[in-house]
Design a protein around this motif. Structure first.
Motif, PDB file in Angstrom:
ATOM      1  N   ARG B  49      37.556  30.487  51.283  1.00 41.16           N
ATOM      2  CA  ARG B  49      38.401  31.545  50.722  1.00 41.16           C
ATOM      3  C   ARG B  49      39.870  31.129  50.679  1.00 41.16           C
ATOM      4  N   ILE B  52      40.310  28.506  47.702  1.00 38.18           N
ATOM      5  CA  ILE B  52      40.353  29.096  46.354  1.00 38.18           C
ATOM      6  C   ILE B  52      41.455  30.165  46.243  1.00 38.18           C
ATOM      7  N   GLY B  53      42.286  30.252  47.268  1.00 39.66           N
ATOM      8  CA  GLY B  53      43.485  31.087  47.174  1.00 39.66           C
ATOM      9  C   GLY B  53      43.240  32.571  47.294  1.00 39.66           C
ATOM     10  N   LEU B  54      42.119  32.968  47.895  1.00 40.01           N
ATOM     11  CA  LEU B  54      41.864  34.408  48.055  1.00 40.01           C
ATOM     12  C   LEU B  54      42.545  34.960  49.297  1.00 40.01           C
ATOM     13  N   ARG B  78      48.070  30.477  38.587  1.00 37.74           N
ATOM     14  CA  ARG B  78      47.117  30.785  37.505  1.00 37.74           C
ATOM     15  C   ARG B  78      46.557  29.499  36.908  1.00 37.74           C
ATOM     16  N   ARG B  81      44.129  28.007  39.285  1.00 35.13           N
ATOM     17  CA  ARG B  81      42.869  28.769  39.308  1.00 35.13           C
ATOM     18  C   ARG B  81      42.013  28.469  38.089  1.00 35.13           C
ATOM     19  N   ARG B  82      42.663  28.202  36.963  1.00 42.56           N
ATOM     20  CA  ARG B  82      41.889  27.866  35.757  1.00 42.56           C
ATOM     21  C   ARG B  82      41.205  26.523  35.891  1.00 42.56           C
ATOM     22  N   VAL B  86      34.407  28.822  40.540  1.00 41.11           N
ATOM     23  CA  VAL B  86      33.788  29.237  41.805  1.00 41.11           C
ATOM     24  C   VAL B  86      32.454  29.916  41.530  1.00 41.11           C
ATOM     25  N   PRO B 106      35.752  34.435  30.875  1.00 41.88           N
ATOM     26  CA  PRO B 106      36.972  33.623  31.045  1.00 41.88           C
ATOM     27  C   PRO B 106      37.493  33.063  29.722  1.00 41.88           C
ATOM     28  N   MET B 107      36.584  32.732  28.801  1.00 44.51           N
ATOM     29  CA  MET B 107      37.029  32.192  27.508  1.00 44.51           C
ATOM     30  C   MET B 107      37.732  33.274  26.689  1.00 44.51           C
ATOM     31  N   GLU B 109      39.177  35.978  27.826  1.00 41.96           N
ATOM     32  CA  GLU B 109      40.391  36.476  28.474  1.00 41.96           C
ATOM     33  C   GLU B 109      41.508  35.436  28.533  1.00 41.96           C
ATOM     34  N   LEU B 110      41.124  34.180  28.691  1.00 41.94           N
ATOM     35  CA  LEU B 110      42.149  33.173  29.013  1.00 41.94           C
ATOM     36  C   LEU B 110      42.389  32.144  27.917  1.00 41.94           C
ATOM     37  N   ARG B 154      29.188  30.492  34.323  1.00 38.41           N
ATOM     38  CA  ARG B 154      30.494  31.152  34.221  1.00 38.41           C
ATOM     39  C   ARG B 154      31.588  30.303  34.883  1.00 38.41           C
TER      40      ARG B 154
END
Lengths: 267, 269
Positions: B49, B52-54, B78, B81-82, B86, B106-107, B109-110, B154
């Motif tokens: 965690r 992955i920066g949570l 950001r 994270r891209r 995970v 993700p596609m 949205e990003l 995903r």
């Protein structure tokens, strides 16, 4: 000493809660423009539309029935007293002003809080438990924009609409009562209604409904985002969302009513 | 040796005064499969965690592609994270979306990709994980193994450099688990990904790992290639590899109590 520590701890927790809620509110406001078609993110407005159907359209039958019942009750209670002074006609003023200023926004908020506020916290709480919110964050997606903002926009549009419908149903119940008790026809009733209320009565009710929508969405989502653990934590969050949002709605109602009274808006 | 793609330095984490991670240091090189092993409560999920920066650590640094993820700007985070995909233990698919919508999220949205391109890419990602025909199914219609593979599809949607798996074999039968291991090896071979797998499944670890790191009570006790890990004489590693159940500390007292209860109910005379 322990009592002081406990009190201090509770106060700090409440401040932290309000602070978190405020931060979430501004994040939600900043995310709102991205919900609109064309200028917003692709497909996000469709999510807002789905929320509008869930918050608004699906709640209409319940709000309609509750408003009809409440309108009839208010007319009956008012008539019991006003009849003694030969002022039965003023039942119309009581119902029309009572609904537009107060009962319409409040009844609507209570229904939306029970239906949608609890649904928001349960949905987000479940997403927390199943790591869906974590998955959003790891995909560089903002949960506020992705989950909260469509609900916020939908509530800001639908709660005032539902409030207007609640007012209409409540006033319609008054018409039913006046017809049954005095055989007053609908045209005359409507003329009396328009004589008794002014635009600012409706407007003050709508201002309240916007504030109530904001409270219900943000408290519901906040309780959801706070969930840690398993399904029972989701249940607790759901209960807490309804209790807290109903309490805050009534506090906000008092605040706005005092402000409108002092500023002469409700005079 | 080249600069590691993930570098953890003196990572320490405590919850309510309980030390969960104690000065953990770990480097993960590009294009390797690093398996982070450990028993329940050893701190491996907490480490994941943080990577992955949570969560933010109490002290220490985590560098991903040379960027300190706890001190960088939101834009940099950001971007990082891209580049990290995970696959969560319970898949974490969005239940209201179909499998292909989950993979395409993700596609959509990003990226600014056109919808037909996204649809082709979704099909390709699902085909890679062997779910080419399951795109229209909702998550609840998928089996446990299919859910995990959909989560992988995903996770690789944006072609990340780093892929992280949290307990990929948990809840799966041995055959499906082995299939998932093969998929992890395929992803490394075909897409040249760096893969971090957090697990307590020894068989799976030995199948896929280039190197194995082991956590015990919040401390990293080994980072070795799998052959030297297998041959380790460290008693904590041996206990994990050849498990012998620890006796209950108060087993005699517990047994006496059970006998007493059995006597009360008449089960034992």
């Amino acid at each position: 000493m322990n009592a002081f520590e406990d009190l201090g701890s509770v106060v700090i927790q409440q401040f932290a809660y309000v602070g978190g809620l405020t931060g979430q509110f501004w994040s939600g406001v900043l995310a709102l423009p991205r919900m609109f078609p064309i200028m917003g993110k692709r497909g996000r407005w469709q999510s807002a539309l789905r929320q509008m159907a869930a918050i608004g359209v699906a709640a209409l039958p319940m709000i309609g029935i509750m408003a009809l019942c409440a309108g009839f009750i208010l007319a009956l209670q008012g008539a019991a007293e006003l009849r003694r002074f030969g002022a039965l006609r003023y039942v119309i003023d009581l119902v029309a002003i009572g609904f537009t200023r107060e009962l319409g926004p409040l009844l609507t908020a209570i229904v939306v809080s029970g239906r949608s506020g609890s649904a928001f916290s349960a949905e987000i709480g479940t997403m927390m438990v199943t790591n869906e919110i974590d998955a959003l964050r790891t995909m560089a997606l903002d949960p506020i924009e992705f989950v909260l903002a469509p609900k916020f926009l939908a509530a800001l549009i639908m709660v005032p609409c539902l409030t207007i419908m609640c007012n209409v149903f409540g006033i319609a119940a008054g018409a039913g009562f006046m017809y049954l008790s005095t055989k007053m026809n609908l045209v005359v009733y409507i003329r009396y209604v328009f004589d008794s209320i002014v635009l600012r009565d409706v407007f003050s009710g709508l201002v309240k409904s916007l504030a109530f929508a904001t409270i219900i969405v943000h408290v519901g989502c906040r309780e959801g985002f706070k969930v840690q653990g398993g399904p029972e934590a989701v249940g607790r969050a759901t209960t807490s969302a309804v209790v807290k949002s109903t309490f805050l709605v009534i506090l906000a109602d008092l605040f706005f009513t005092v402000i409108f009274y002092l500023s002469g808006w409700s005079g | 040796m080249t600069e590691p793609i993930i570098s953890i330095r003196d990572l320490s984490v405590a919850y309510d005064g309980h030390q969960v991670l104690d000065r953990v240091n770990l480097d993960i090189q590009r294009n390797e499969i690093m398996v982070l092993l450990g028993g329940s409560g050893s701190g491996k999920s907490t480490t994941l965690r943080h990577i992955i920066g949570l969560e933010r650590p109490d002290s220490g640094t985590i560098l991903v592609r040379g960027v300190d993820i706890n001190r960088c700007s939101a834009t940099e985070l950001r971007k990082i994270r891209r580049s990290v995909g995970v696959a969560f233990q319970d898949a974490a698919l969005f239940n209201s979306l179909s499998t292909d919508e989950n993979v395409g999220l993700p596609m959509r949205e990003l990226t600014e990709l056109a919808e037909p391109v996204i649809e082709i890419m979704i099909y390709m990602k699902l085909a890679v994980v062997g779910l080419g025909g399951a795109g229209k199914l909702l998550p609840y219609e998928l089996s446990g193994g299919m859910k995990k593979r959909a989560a992988v599809a995903r996770a690789i949607a944006l072609d990340p450099e780093i892929l992280v798996f949290d307990e990929p074999s948990a809840g799966l039968d041995p055959i499906v688990s082995a299939e998932l291991d093969e998929l992890i090896l395929l992803l490394k071979r075909v897409f040249q990904m760096t893969i971090l797998v957090v697990t307590h499944e020894i068989a799976s670890a030995f199948r896929i790992a280039d190197r194995i790191a082991m956590l015990d009570n919040g401390s990293l006790i080994a980072v070795e290639n799998k052959d030297s890990f297998k041959a380790s004489t460290d008693p904590r590693i041996r206990q994990f590899l050849d498990p012998v159940p620890k006796s209950l500390p108060e087993s005699a007292a517990v047994l006496d109590h059970l006998r007493e209860l059995a006597g009360l109910t008449g089960a034992v005379r």
